[in-house]
Design a protein around this motif. Structure first.
Motif, PDB file in Angstrom:
ATOM      1  N   GLU A  22       0.832  -1.199   0.000  1.00 30.92           N
ATOM      2  CA  GLU A  22       0.000   0.000   0.000  1.00 30.92           C
ATOM      3  C   GLU A  22       0.868   1.250   0.000  1.00 30.92           C
ATOM      4  OE1 GLU A  22      -3.486   2.080   2.741  1.00 30.92           O
ATOM      5  OE2 GLU A  22      -2.643   0.143   3.253  1.00 30.92           O
ATOM      6  N   THR A  23       0.595   2.155  -0.923  1.00 36.87           N
ATOM      7  CA  THR A  23       1.412   3.360  -1.030  1.00 36.87           C
ATOM      8  C   THR A  23       1.055   4.338   0.071  1.00 36.87           C
ATOM      9  OG1 THR A  23      -0.195   4.339  -2.539  1.00 36.87           O
ATOM     10  CG2 THR A  23       1.664   3.161  -3.516  1.00 36.87           C
ATOM     11  N   THR A  24       2.032   5.150   0.423  1.00 40.00           N
ATOM     12  CA  THR A  24       1.803   6.151   1.446  1.00 40.00           C
ATOM     13  C   THR A  24       1.170   7.384   0.837  1.00 40.00           C
ATOM     14  OG1 THR A  24       3.943   7.162   1.073  1.00 40.00           O
ATOM     15  CG2 THR A  24       3.857   5.377   2.688  1.00 40.00           C
ATOM     16  N   GLU A  25       0.658   8.255   1.678  1.00 42.33           N
ATOM     17  CA  GLU A  25       0.070   9.509   1.200  1.00 42.33           C
ATOM     18  C   GLU A  25       1.102  10.337   0.457  1.00 42.33           C
ATOM     19  OE1 GLU A  25      -2.173  13.448   3.068  1.00 42.33           O
ATOM     20  OE2 GLU A  25      -1.892  11.650   4.265  1.00 42.33           O
ATOM     21  N   ALA A  26       2.375  10.263   0.943  1.00 38.80           N
ATOM     22  CA  ALA A  26       3.441  11.048   0.300  1.00 38.80           C
ATOM     23  C   ALA A  26       3.648  10.605  -1.134  1.00 38.80           C
ATOM     24  CB  ALA A  26       4.740  10.911   1.091  1.00 38.80           C
ATOM     25  N   SER A  27       3.708   9.270  -1.370  1.00 38.91           N
ATOM     26  CA  SER A  27       3.937   8.797  -2.730  1.00 38.91           C
ATOM     27  C   SER A  27       2.743   9.095  -3.619  1.00 38.91           C
ATOM     28  CB  SER A  27       4.242   7.295  -2.736  1.00 38.91           C
ATOM     29  OG  SER A  27       3.147   6.555  -2.241  1.00 38.91           O
ATOM     30  N   THR A  28       1.540   9.104  -3.042  1.00 41.15           N
ATOM     31  CA  THR A  28       0.358   9.471  -3.806  1.00 41.15           C
ATOM     32  C   THR A  28       0.452  10.914  -4.278  1.00 41.15           C
ATOM     33  OG1 THR A  28      -0.986   7.920  -2.551  1.00 41.15           O
ATOM     34  CG2 THR A  28      -2.149   9.622  -3.766  1.00 41.15           C
ATOM     35  N   ASP A  29       0.948  11.795  -3.409  1.00 41.02           N
ATOM     36  CA  ASP A  29       1.123  13.194  -3.787  1.00 41.02           C
ATOM     37  C   ASP A  29       2.128  13.339  -4.924  1.00 41.02           C
ATOM     38  OD1 ASP A  29      -0.685  13.972  -1.873  1.00 41.02           O
ATOM     39  OD2 ASP A  29       0.831  14.438  -0.353  1.00 41.02           O
ATOM     40  N   LEU A  30       3.164  12.475  -4.907  1.00 37.93           N
ATOM     41  CA  LEU A  30       4.178  12.553  -5.949  1.00 37.93           C
ATOM     42  C   LEU A  30       3.587  12.304  -7.327  1.00 37.93           C
ATOM     43  CD1 LEU A  30       7.164  10.633  -4.315  1.00 37.93           C
ATOM     44  CD2 LEU A  30       7.097  13.043  -4.895  1.00 37.93           C
ATOM     45  N   SER A  31       2.598  11.397  -7.399  1.00 34.17           N
ATOM     46  CA  SER A  31       2.038  11.043  -8.693  1.00 34.17           C
ATOM     47  C   SER A  31       1.280  12.198  -9.329  1.00 34.17           C
ATOM     48  CB  SER A  31       1.113   9.825  -8.536  1.00 34.17           C
ATOM     49  OG  SER A  31      -0.003  10.153  -7.733  1.00 34.17           O
ATOM     50  N   LYS A  32       0.955  13.239  -8.548  1.00 34.91           N
ATOM     51  CA  LYS A  32       0.276  14.398  -9.098  1.00 34.91           C
ATOM     52  C   LYS A  32       1.223  15.250  -9.950  1.00 34.91           C
ATOM     53  CE  LYS A  32      -2.901  14.635  -5.148  1.00 34.91           C
ATOM     54  NZ  LYS A  32      -3.330  15.441  -3.981  1.00 34.91           N
ATOM     55  N   ASN A  33       2.526  15.057  -9.756  1.00 35.81           N
ATOM     56  CA  ASN A  33       3.515  15.802 -10.528  1.00 35.81           C
ATOM     57  C   ASN A  33       4.531  14.812 -11.099  1.00 35.81           C
ATOM     58  OD1 ASN A  33       5.079  17.871 -11.617  1.00 35.81           O
ATOM     59  ND2 ASN A  33       6.219  18.161  -9.708  1.00 35.81           N
ATOM     60  N   PRO A  34       4.093  13.951 -12.005  1.00 40.89           N
ATOM     61  CA  PRO A  34       4.983  12.889 -12.491  1.00 40.89           C
ATOM     62  C   PRO A  34       6.143  13.439 -13.311  1.00 40.89           C
ATOM     63  CG  PRO A  34       2.978  12.962 -13.790  1.00 40.89           C
ATOM     64  CD  PRO A  34       2.770  13.896 -12.641  1.00 40.89           C
ATOM     65  N   LYS A  35       7.270  12.785 -13.180  1.00 37.18           N
ATOM     66  CA  LYS A  35       8.459  13.136 -13.952  1.00 37.18           C
ATOM     67  C   LYS A  35       8.649  12.131 -15.083  1.00 37.18           C
ATOM     68  CE  LYS A  35       9.837  16.440 -11.098  1.00 37.18           C
ATOM     69  NZ  LYS A  35       9.851  17.860 -11.508  1.00 37.18           N
ATOM     70  N   SER A  36       9.343  12.560 -16.107  1.00 39.63           N
ATOM     71  CA  SER A  36       9.758  11.660 -17.174  1.00 39.63           C
ATOM     72  C   SER A  36      11.183  11.208 -16.849  1.00 39.63           C
ATOM     73  CB  SER A  36       9.712  12.370 -18.525  1.00 39.63           C
ATOM     74  OG  SER A  36      10.145  11.513 -19.558  1.00 39.63           O
ATOM     75  N   ILE A  37      11.341   9.924 -16.587  1.00 36.84           N
ATOM     76  CA  ILE A  37      12.613   9.389 -16.105  1.00 36.84           C
ATOM     77  C   ILE A  37      13.156   8.359 -17.082  1.00 36.84           C
ATOM     78  CG2 ILE A  37      13.779   8.156 -14.234  1.00 36.84           C
ATOM     79  CD1 ILE A  37      11.691   9.227 -12.307  1.00 36.84           C
ATOM     80  N   ALA A  38      14.406   8.549 -17.498  1.00 39.47           N
ATOM     81  CA  ALA A  38      15.102   7.594 -18.355  1.00 39.47           C
ATOM     82  C   ALA A  38      16.071   6.792 -17.503  1.00 39.47           C
ATOM     83  CB  ALA A  38      15.850   8.311 -19.470  1.00 39.47           C
ATOM     84  N   ILE A  39      15.930   5.475 -17.513  1.00 40.09           N
ATOM     85  CA  ILE A  39      16.828   4.590 -16.787  1.00 40.09           C
ATOM     86  C   ILE A  39      17.779   3.960 -17.791  1.00 40.09           C
ATOM     87  CG2 ILE A  39      17.018   2.581 -15.274  1.00 40.09           C
ATOM     88  CD1 ILE A  39      15.526   4.753 -13.890  1.00 40.09           C
ATOM     89  N   LEU A  40      19.063   4.181 -17.622  1.00 40.27           N
ATOM     90  CA  LEU A  40      20.068   3.594 -18.501  1.00 40.27           C
ATOM     91  C   LEU A  40      20.669   2.375 -17.812  1.00 40.27           C
ATOM     92  CD1 LEU A  40      21.875   6.870 -19.697  1.00 40.27           C
ATOM     93  CD2 LEU A  40      19.717   5.859 -20.489  1.00 40.27           C
ATOM     94  N   GLY A  41      20.366   1.214 -18.345  1.00 41.37           N
ATOM     95  CA  GLY A  41      20.829  -0.029 -17.741  1.00 41.37           C
ATOM     96  C   GLY A  41      19.655  -0.857 -17.259  1.00 41.37           C
ATOM     97  N   ALA A  42      19.489  -2.057 -17.822  1.00 43.42           N
ATOM     98  CA  ALA A  42      18.370  -2.926 -17.467  1.00 43.42           C
ATOM     99  C   ALA A  42      18.810  -4.118 -16.641  1.00 43.42           C
ATOM    100  CB  ALA A  42      17.648  -3.401 -18.736  1.00 43.42           C
ATOM    101  N   GLY A  43      19.884  -3.935 -15.869  1.00 42.69           N
ATOM    102  CA  GLY A  43      20.294  -4.972 -14.931  1.00 42.69           C
ATOM    103  C   GLY A  43      19.383  -4.974 -13.718  1.00 42.69           C
ATOM    104  N   ALA A  44      19.735  -5.777 -12.722  1.00 41.02           N
ATOM    105  CA  ALA A  44      18.883  -5.922 -11.542  1.00 41.02           C
ATOM    106  C   ALA A  44      18.661  -4.599 -10.822  1.00 41.02           C
ATOM    107  CB  ALA A  44      19.499  -6.950 -10.581  1.00 41.02           C
ATOM    108  N   TRP A  45      19.704  -3.802 -10.669  1.00 44.50           N
ATOM    109  CA  TRP A  45      19.583  -2.538  -9.943  1.00 44.50           C
ATOM    110  C   TRP A  45      18.826  -1.508 -10.770  1.00 44.50           C
ATOM    111  CZ3 TRP A  45      18.432  -0.405  -5.939  1.00 44.50           C
ATOM    112  CH2 TRP A  45      18.939   0.791  -5.421  1.00 44.50           C
ATOM    113  N   GLY A  46      19.110  -1.436 -12.052  1.00 42.66           N
ATOM    114  CA  GLY A  46      18.386  -0.507 -12.904  1.00 42.66           C
ATOM    115  C   GLY A  46      16.898  -0.808 -12.943  1.00 42.66           C
TER     116      GLY A  46
END
Length: 339
Positions: A22-46
């Motif tokens: 279950e997401t917290t109220e804080a993370s719910t607030d974050l979704s109101k201002n979504p960012k465009s994020i590029a992840i370079l690297g599709a290994g386990a950590w990426g």
């Protein structure tokens, strides 16, 4: 979860791909201002970081050399570019990224732990050189990717010379699964995550030889001293090494079979050769390369790093695990601290 094999290019919301606890109220607030994020690297950590960002409602694209998406397409309109590629690929990928249009506001984040074998630069130094006018953030901490994937709680640190950049990244990845702290010492945060990999190899040897808890505690403690010693030489703050990215990461990787560097040491103690171990290892054990670079620096600067030196000799097959232990135990006696 985002599937690196099918190379899904974008995740529009948490619910489409990944449903953590279950997401917290804080993370719910974050979704109101979504960012465009590029992840370079599709290994386990990426992929773990991609899933965390997607669960927070951000738009996530993932790039890997084996994927179908081009680097240019993944970078398009990215507000945050996070690099989770292995150390050997950082210079090449950062140069490639330079050839594509990037917004002046784009923040670069590095989650790679290692040292460039040629320049001896850290990943953040390479990214900052490539993009001198951009905020560069280091993300590091006791973050075993397998545990992150299982939805277990963790904490990490984001550090930058640009405080606002670190705060943006903190908000992007914070959730009830990952507590993110900021730190004003990016070099110290980065070195903590890098240097501990060498001690993790030694720790694996210690457990592989069944030397006991006393020996393990001594090894990790003295290993931390070596980390502080060389970190101070490079200008990092001592206090940083006693935080999550230093001591925290050291404890995690020195005590978990999930750590690739720990596995290198453990299997060396079991009689396997380094070539055999690396051939069967899933992912990269960055401590092997880091150890070589550290020994070169220590010799040039006349810095005492006995544990690192013995790990290097072991990796070079100059000594056996037992001989390395004997040399550490038979060193000249001395005070614990030089006051």
């Amino acid at each position: 979860m985002i599937n690196p094999k099918s190379q899904i290019s974008e995740v529009l919301s948490a619910g489409t791909q990944h449903t953590p606890r279950e997401t917290t109220e804080a993370s719910t607030d974050l979704s109101k201002n979504p960012k465009s994020i590029a992840i370079l690297g599709a290994g386990a950590w990426g992929m773990a970081l991609a899933n965390l960002a997607a669960a927070n409602g951000h738009r996530v694209r993932v790039w890997s050399r084996q994927g179908s998406q081009t680097l240019e397409a993944v970078l398009q309109n990215a507000q945050i570019v996070l690099s989770a590629i292995s150390m050997k690929g950082v210079s090449d990928v950062s140069s490639q990224v330079q050839s594509f249009p990037v917004s002046p506001e784009t923040i670069f984040v590095t989650a790679t732990k290692g040292l460039d074998p040629e320049s001896r630069c850290t990943p953040s130094q390479i990214w900052q050189t490539a993009f001198p006018d951009h905020g560069v953030v280091v993300l590091s901490g006791p973050n075993l990717s397998k545990e992150i994937e299982l939805g277990l709680p963790a904490a990490t640190v984001v550090a930058s010379n640009v405080p606002t950049a670190a705060q943006v990244v903190q908000l992007a990845f914070s959730s009830n699964l990952l507590r993110v702290y900021t730190n004003p010492d990016p070099l110290g945060v980065e070195l903590g995550g890098t240097l501990k990999n060498v001690i993790a190899i030694a720790s694996g040897v210690c457990d592989g030889l069944q030397l006991g808890t006393n020996a393990k505690a001594a090894l990790v403690t003295r290993g931390l001293t070596e980390m502080v010693r060389i970190g101070n030489l490079w200008g990092a703050n001592t206090e940083t090494f006693y935080g999550l990215s230093g001591l925290g990461d050291l404890l995690a990787t020195c005590n978990s079979p999930l750590s690739r560097n720990y596995q290198v040491g453990y299997q060396l103690a079991g009689g396997q050769t380094l070539t055999e171990i690396l051939a069967n290892l899933q992912g990269t054990a960055e401590g092997v390369n880091t150890c070589r670079v550290l020994v070169q620096i220590a010799q040039q600067q006349n810095i005492a790093m006995p544990i690192t030196e013995q790990v290097y000799r072991l990796l070079q097959n100059e000594v056996s695990p037992r001989q390395a232990l004997d040399e550490l135990m038979l060193r000249n006696i001395k005070p614990e601290y030089n006051y």
